[in-house]
Design an enzyme around this catalytic site. Structure first.
Site, short mmCIF file in Angstrom:
data_model
loop_
_atom_site.label_atom_id
_atom_site.label_comp_id
_atom_site.label_asym_id
_atom_site.label_seq_id
_atom_site.Cartn_x
_atom_site.Cartn_y
_atom_site.Cartn_z
CB CYS A 291 35.94 39.00 39.06
SG CYS A 291 36.59 40.45 38.23
NE ARG B 231 36.48 40.79 42.68
CZ ARG B 231 35.29 40.46 43.14
NH1 ARG B 231 35.18 39.81 44.28
NH2 ARG B 231 34.20 40.77 42.47
#
Length: 181
Positions: free
Chosen positions: A148, A153
């Protein structure tokens, strides 16, 4: 005044890695108990590892570049706007942009939120397998880099691949972002 936190949290995951399935928002939506009290734990000593394990759990620029050039699984879990280079941050955090937009050549876009239901709980392993194997090009014994921007994430996706699909053998590494941040 402390941060409002869940009381009596049920954790979901592997014996060494625990995560609240659905997060604090789901806990609050279910009207579960919350507190502002600061927890008190007995003093303890945590062992300091003799070395860091960065090479085993993270991929760096040269590894991501080689992964891209060799056509191996490289999974971008950011938002569609970040993937297309239209924005350089998560929509919820506009102050955290990167220097350059876009994505790493040869990767697959597979948003991290596809692993969760509308209430932020994890989807069943059978659905997760379809998402990651069929749509994202991830598979058993395939070295995969999940990335990410800063790792928040991608660590969610790493958890899914490592612990929720743990009946499959994976060699998963994490990278902080496509531009070496």
């Amino acid at each position: 005044m402390g941060l409002l936190r869940p009381v009596g949290v049920r954790l979901f995951g592997h014996e060494k890695v625990k995560i609240l399935n659905g997060g604090r928002d789901k806990w609050k939506a279910e009207d579960r108990p919350m507190t502002r009290e600061v927890p008190k734990y007995p003093k303890t000593n945590y062992p300091v590892p003799k070395r860091r394990f960065d090479k085993e759990i993270r991929a760096f620029f040269d590894e991501a570049l080689a992964q891209s050039k060799n056509g191996k699984p490289l999974v971008d879990v950011r938002s569609p706007g970040e993937y297309r280079g239209e924005i350089t941050h998560m929509p919820e955090y506009p102050q955290e942009g990167v220097l350059r937009g876009g994505h790493v050549p040869g990767q697959r876009a597979c948003r991290w939120k596809t692993a969760t239901n509308d209430d932020a709980t994890f989807k069943p392993a059978s659905e997760l397998a379809k998402i990651y194997f069929d749509q994202c090009g991830v598979g058993p014994e395939r070295d995969t880099i999940v990335y990410c921007r800063i790792g928040e994430r991608s660590s969610h996706t790493w958890f899914v691949l490592t612990y929720l699909l743990d009946s499959i053998t994976f060699a998963i590494t994490m990278v902080r972002g496509p531009n070496g941040q």
